[in-house]
Write a protein that holds these residues in place. Structure first.
Motif, short mmCIF file in Angstrom:
data_model
loop_
_atom_site.label_atom_id
_atom_site.label_comp_id
_atom_site.label_asym_id
_atom_site.label_seq_id
_atom_site.Cartn_x
_atom_site.Cartn_y
_atom_site.Cartn_z
N LEU A 280 2.74 -6.44 2.62
CA LEU A 280 2.34 -7.73 3.20
C LEU A 280 2.83 -8.83 2.26
N ALA B 182 -6.11 -5.90 6.03
CA ALA B 182 -5.02 -6.78 5.61
C ALA B 182 -4.56 -7.66 6.77
N GLU C 15 -0.61 3.97 2.39
CA GLU C 15 -0.50 3.76 3.84
C GLU C 15 0.89 3.27 4.26
N ASP D 107 -6.87 0.36 5.06
CA ASP D 107 -6.76 -0.99 4.50
C ASP D 107 -5.91 -1.93 5.37
N ARG D 108 -4.95 -1.37 6.05
CA ARG D 108 -4.03 -2.27 6.76
C ARG D 108 -4.73 -3.10 7.83
N TYR D 109 -5.81 -2.54 8.43
CA TYR D 109 -6.53 -3.33 9.44
C TYR D 109 -7.22 -4.53 8.80
N TRP E 212 2.64 0.35 3.82
CA TRP E 212 2.87 -0.97 4.40
C TRP E 212 2.95 -2.01 3.30
N SER F 8 0.86 -1.17 0.00
CA SER F 8 0.00 0.00 0.00
C SER F 8 0.90 1.23 0.00
#
Lengths: 175, 522
Positions: free
Chosen positions: A43, A75, A39, A71-73, A41, A36
């Motif tokens: 993955l 993910a 954001e 989005d990270r939450y 990050w 991302s």
């Protein structure tokens, strides 16, 4: 079963050469990782294809949409599904979803721009084991992330702060 | 700490350490009777409790497999979790909210009061309110119930203030912060409530009464009480004369042990107690102990329950402070003009965000669900709890295929709502919503029942042996030295949270057992 749909092959080739933002989640696939840029990050996926993981992340947001959650939450909540024993169920479920999506909207699920159109597809698969497993897992996967709690105002443990006896248990002022 | 020999056949063995077992066991020890409490769970003390809903659930809840059937929604939403009760020393008194209410007079004689309700297996209790009043008084004193014995009420938290204002706005009169077994100030060596929230996760201050720290240690101090945690009871054994002789259990290593007993008090709650009786079948008792008339496991009750949550345009922060210190009693009476028999209580309730997500509307997804959670900070909540109708077919039975780790059939909990339960729930939903609407709620949510916390009635008390499992002392109609000491003895459920009544009955039973032992009758 193992045969790839032509559109997917084409897309994968394209991703491998240049990397593109897929769908509304604005997550970039690079090799075996999801990134991302917005954001900051990344993955790494070990078992699922990165396309499958990005689809799961979009599905998660569509199942439990919270505009206040990045989005990270989602993910993080989906990482539980990056397991060898779940790979087939997940990827098969996504294949079915994308087939429906192609038939109805002429594109893969993650590329549909409107949430309402994506959820209309989810409604069609909501009784499948794959959907049920994802939805069930997200109930804790999202809402039991301690980092998410403050975004809803929830304060979590209070014992170590001496409870709320001096911290506003009765501070309501608008009644 | 005292340890009794497994061959000591002079001990009373109590199965379970919650409101029933913890009180009976402690009282017997205080009367000088050697007592062993077998508890399936571990011993977690107050400092072990966790202010985190899921972590605490893993620590305390009974999560051994159980099955469900029937048309109740819990069977669909939580097919292997019919009940949210505890496997730990202290039983569900670690988890309970603390609401301590006496039954109303008519609730001991529902058959006489309500008449014939089709499909309901109503029966009058073999005791009356008058019989229990002295024991209610003792229970309130030992538990430190607020608004009794000169103990002041708890202060109202934010959730209560919304609830109270709405209740008064629609004309309710009997509204206050409850009769709670939670110290409003220091008492009995335990501190006053610090408004932590997390009452359901075990009170880390010990302000809430629990057998774990308010009773059992007093029994242990006498040197007459041994609590054996991680002792999972498999069956109760008997001799040729039909008297029980001991209890077979699996210890923490899974090794089978046998504790001899003079008397057995069964207090494993309304799911495990009938299961143990049924699993204890023998050639002499082919259908299970105490089950000659086929009542063991039947008439399972769980209270009519439901919740209403209201969303406001400003913050409430309902999770702060005592979870259930708020009650409206105006609907608790029997008044059949409302379209149902019996009554219900309305009590404040809050869940943390993780449990709210799990219980607000299990299985739901999409924006109509998530916008409710988006407003979590602005939410107020209440629980509705009323008398449900006993039905013969609502039943705890042995599952035909699922077995536990020891090869014994697990419990199946079958439940169908009675039309009276549904009519009452709908009335309560409407009233609950009206309360929040009256203070400007922008949305209200009638929330379906959670897994059962009030499990009652599967070893019902009856005057005549053919109508139930135990007599007015909780003593088996057919086995003179077998007692049932938990909520499974309730003939009917009343609308009140059951713990105070369980404690009153257990106190009374302990007196009776001691007296009968002194007289050499058992």
């Amino acid at each position: 079963m193992g045969e790839q749909q032509p559109p997917k092959l084409t897309r994968r080739d394209f991703i491998a050469s240049s990397s593109i933002a897929v769908g509304a989640a604005a997550i970039v696939i690079s090799g075996s990782a999801l990134v991302s840029t917005k954001e900051s990050w990344g993955l790494e996926v070990k078992h699922l294809s990165p396309e499958a993981m990005s689809t799961l992340i979009q599905m998660s947001r569509d199942i439990y949409p919270h505009d206040r959650l990045a989005d990270r939450y989602y993910a993080i909540a989906c990482k539980n599904f990056d397991k060898p024993d779940l790979k087939e169920t997940i990827e098969e479920g996504i294949k079915i979803l994308n087939k429906l999506s192609q038939t109805q909207f002429g594109t893969d699920y993650v590329n549909i721009g409107w949430e309402a159109e994506r959820t209309s597809l989810l409604e069609k698969i909501q009784t499948t084991p794959m959907f049920q497993a994802l939805r069930g897992s997200l109930v804790t996967g999202i809402y039991n992330q301690k980092e998410v709690w403050p975004l809803f105002g929830y304060q979590g443990a209070s014992f170590e702060h001496g409870g709320y006896i001096d911290r506003g248990f009765d501070d309501i002022d608008w009644l | 700490m005292v340890k009794f020999s497994k061959d000591d056949s002079s001990v009373v063995v109590v199965i379970g350490s919650g409101a029933g077992g913890g009180v009976v066991g402690t009282d017997l020890a205080l009367k000088g009777i050697k007592t062993v409490i077998l508890e399936a769970g571990k011993r977690h003390e107050t400092h072990d409790f966790i202010n985190d809903e899921w972590d605490s659930f893993s620590q305390l809840a009974w999560t051994d497999q159980r099955m469900t059937s029937g048309s109740w929604r819990v069977a669909k939403d939580f097919p292997q979790l019919p009940a949210w009760i505890v496997k730990s020393v202290g039983g569900s008194t670690t988890h309970w909210a603390g609401a301590s209410l006496r039954f109303q007079e008519h609730e001991f004689k529902t058959k006489s009061t309500y008449g014939n309700v089709q499909g309901a297996n109503l029966l009058d209790w073999p005791i009356t309110l008058k019989d229990l009043e002295p024991y209610y008084a003792k229970a309130e004193d030992r538990m430190g119930v607020t608004r009794t014995n000169g103990i002041k009420g708890l202060p109202g938290n934010n959730n209560f203030k919304v609830f109270e204002k709405g209740a008064k706005a629609i004309g309710y009169k009997d509204v206050h912060t409850g009769t709670m077994a939670i110290n409003s100030e220091e008492r009995d060596g335990r501190p006053g409530c610090q408004q932590v929230g997390f009452c359901f996760q075990g009170c880390k201050f010990g302000a809430k009464w629990s057998t774990l720290y308010a009773e059992i240690p007093k029994g242990e101090e006498t040197g007459k009480l041994e609590v054996r945690p991680e002792s999972y009871v498999l069956k109760i054994e008997h001799d040729k004369t039909g008297k029980v002789t001991g209890v077979v259990y699996a210890d923490k290593d899974g090794k089978v042990q046998r504790q001899k007993a003079r008397v057995v008090c069964l207090a494993g709650n309304s799911i495990e107690s009938p299961r143990i009786l049924l699993n204890s079948h023998s050639s002499m008792f082919p259908d299970g102990l105490g089950n000659s008339y086929g009542h063991v496991g039947r008439n399972y009750m769980r209270h009519m329950t439901g919740s209403v949550y209201g969303i406001f345009d400003k913050p409430v922060r309902m999770w702060r402070g005592t979870v259930m210190a708020g009650i409206i009693k105006d609907e608790a009476m029997h008044n059949s003009s409302r379209g149902f028999v019996g009554g219900y209580e309305m009590e404040t309730l809050s869940l943390g965000l993780p449990f709210m997500a799990a219980f607000l509307n299990p299985g739901a997804w999409g924006r109509s669900f998530t916008t409710a959670l988006d407003a979590y900070e602005n939410m107020a909540g209440m629980w509705l709890v009323g008398e449900d109708m006993p039905q013969e077919t609502n039943r705890v039975s042995l599952h035909s295929t699922a077995k536990d780790a020891h090869g014994l059939p697990v419990a199946n909990v079958h439940f169908d709502d009675h039309p009276n339960d549904i009519a009452m729930r709908n009335h309560a939903y409407k009233q609950g919503s009206a309360i929040y609407d009256a203070v400007g709620a922008v949305r209200t949510f009638p929330t379906p029942p959670y897994p059962s916390t009030h499990n009652l009635g599967t070893n019902r008390m009856s005057e005549k042996p053919r109508d139930g499992v135990v007599n007015k002392w909780g003593r088996s109609h057919e086995i003179p030295n077998l007692f049932v000491s938990d909520g499974s003895v309730f003939t009917t459920g009343g609308c009140e949270n059951p713990t105070l009544t369980i404690v009153a009955l257990a106190t009374r039973q302990a007196e009776y057992i001691a007296d009968q032992m002194n007289k050499g009758n058992i």
